[in-house]
Design a protein around this motif. Sequence first.
Motif, mmCIF file in Angstrom:
data_model
loop_
_atom_site.group_PDB
_atom_site.id
_atom_site.type_symbol
_atom_site.label_atom_id
_atom_site.label_comp_id
_atom_site.label_asym_id
_atom_site.label_seq_id
_atom_site.Cartn_x
_atom_site.Cartn_y
_atom_site.Cartn_z
ATOM 1 N N VAL A 25 25.623 -33.441 61.761
ATOM 2 C CA VAL A 25 24.364 -32.822 60.626
ATOM 3 C C VAL A 25 23.772 -33.925 60.351
ATOM 4 O O VAL A 25 22.363 -33.909 60.291
ATOM 5 C CB VAL A 25 25.057 -32.180 59.133
ATOM 6 N N ASP A 26 24.467 -35.284 59.847
ATOM 7 C CA ASP A 26 23.350 -36.589 60.198
ATOM 8 C C ASP A 26 22.513 -36.768 61.532
ATOM 9 O O ASP A 26 21.637 -37.254 60.833
ATOM 10 C CB ASP A 26 24.750 -37.548 59.863
ATOM 11 N N ALA A 27 23.084 -36.702 62.269
ATOM 12 C CA ALA A 27 22.346 -36.668 63.600
ATOM 13 C C ALA A 27 20.897 -36.222 62.970
ATOM 14 O O ALA A 27 20.063 -36.843 63.499
ATOM 15 C CB ALA A 27 23.258 -36.342 64.698
ATOM 16 N N THR A 28 21.537 -35.122 63.064
ATOM 17 C CA THR A 28 20.145 -33.982 62.723
ATOM 18 C C THR A 28 19.162 -34.702 61.748
ATOM 19 O O THR A 28 17.861 -33.901 61.980
ATOM 20 C CB THR A 28 20.430 -32.306 63.353
ATOM 21 N N LEU A 29 19.547 -34.404 60.556
ATOM 22 C CA LEU A 29 19.167 -35.210 59.375
ATOM 23 C C LEU A 29 18.849 -36.637 59.336
ATOM 24 O O LEU A 29 17.310 -36.666 59.675
ATOM 25 C CB LEU A 29 20.242 -35.127 58.269
ATOM 26 N N ARG A 30 18.735 -37.929 60.984
ATOM 27 C CA ARG A 30 17.895 -38.598 61.054
ATOM 28 C C ARG A 30 17.188 -38.507 62.107
ATOM 29 O O ARG A 30 16.304 -38.977 61.317
ATOM 30 C CB ARG A 30 19.495 -39.707 61.809
ATOM 31 N N GLU A 31 17.194 -37.310 62.847
ATOM 32 C CA GLU A 31 15.961 -36.898 63.894
ATOM 33 C C GLU A 31 15.095 -36.637 62.649
ATOM 34 O O GLU A 31 13.869 -36.293 63.665
ATOM 35 C CB GLU A 31 16.709 -35.888 64.884
ATOM 36 N N ALA A 33 14.645 -36.429 59.658
ATOM 37 C CA ALA A 33 13.497 -38.044 58.828
ATOM 38 C C ALA A 33 12.495 -38.384 59.712
ATOM 39 O O ALA A 33 11.572 -38.490 59.335
ATOM 40 C CB ALA A 33 14.546 -38.129 58.498
ATOM 41 N N GLU A 34 13.039 -38.734 61.048
ATOM 42 C CA GLU A 34 12.534 -39.919 62.167
ATOM 43 C C GLU A 34 11.047 -38.773 62.226
ATOM 44 O O GLU A 34 9.783 -39.092 62.854
ATOM 45 C CB GLU A 34 13.282 -40.371 63.421
ATOM 46 N N THR A 35 11.272 -37.741 62.562
ATOM 47 C CA THR A 35 10.100 -36.801 63.044
ATOM 48 C C THR A 35 9.076 -36.465 61.843
ATOM 49 O O THR A 35 7.476 -36.792 61.433
ATOM 50 C CB THR A 35 10.121 -35.187 63.739
ATOM 51 N N LEU A 36 9.677 -36.340 60.489
ATOM 52 C CA LEU A 36 8.544 -36.452 59.322
ATOM 53 C C LEU A 36 8.262 -37.711 59.281
ATOM 54 O O LEU A 36 7.143 -37.951 58.428
ATOM 55 C CB LEU A 36 9.562 -36.370 57.832
ATOM 56 N N ASP A 37 8.864 -39.346 59.219
ATOM 57 C CA ASP A 37 8.281 -40.012 58.943
ATOM 58 C C ASP A 37 6.864 -40.636 60.690
ATOM 59 O O ASP A 37 5.937 -40.765 59.383
ATOM 60 C CB ASP A 37 9.540 -41.631 58.962
#
Length: 181
Positions: A25-31, A33-37
Amino acid sequence: MTISKSDLLTHTFSKKLFGYRPAEVDATLREAAETLDRLAGERAELLRRIAEMERDLREYKEREATLRDTLMTTQTIVVDMKEKARTEAVALVDEARRQAEELAEAAKRRVAGENARIEALYRQRERFEQQMRDLLLAHARLLNAPDEGRERDPLDGARALAGEQGGEMAGGDFLFGEESA
């Protein structure tokens, strides 16, 4: 609701038994988040470009309006100039025709005057010729008239002069205006 990169990274989920693996979940969230950024940056760039293009579009529309106005003004000026040129050309042609007619009339008057002058000269010549004929005939009659009343022959002096010079007088007897018999 808008979610930013930091919201996504700092959000905590409640835990349950048999739930998702926190690392995935953390990895998916980071990914995510990076995509959103990245998408937020692209969106900002696209908004900047849209604003720039809208500014350019306004400038182009202003230029187009200016060019359209200029073109309309130019067309109006060209139409006016053509009309003025046509009017001036008609006036010049009319003036040239008027002058040509005046010159033709003046030439006709001059020719008529010269013809009248020539006719007058012909009449004067005929009168002169008639007067000369009359004068010559009158003199011929005087020369051919008998010597009655004349004291001496005007040619006696010439005959005498010719005799003194030892010659004969040329011409002999001559009758003016009549054939000799």
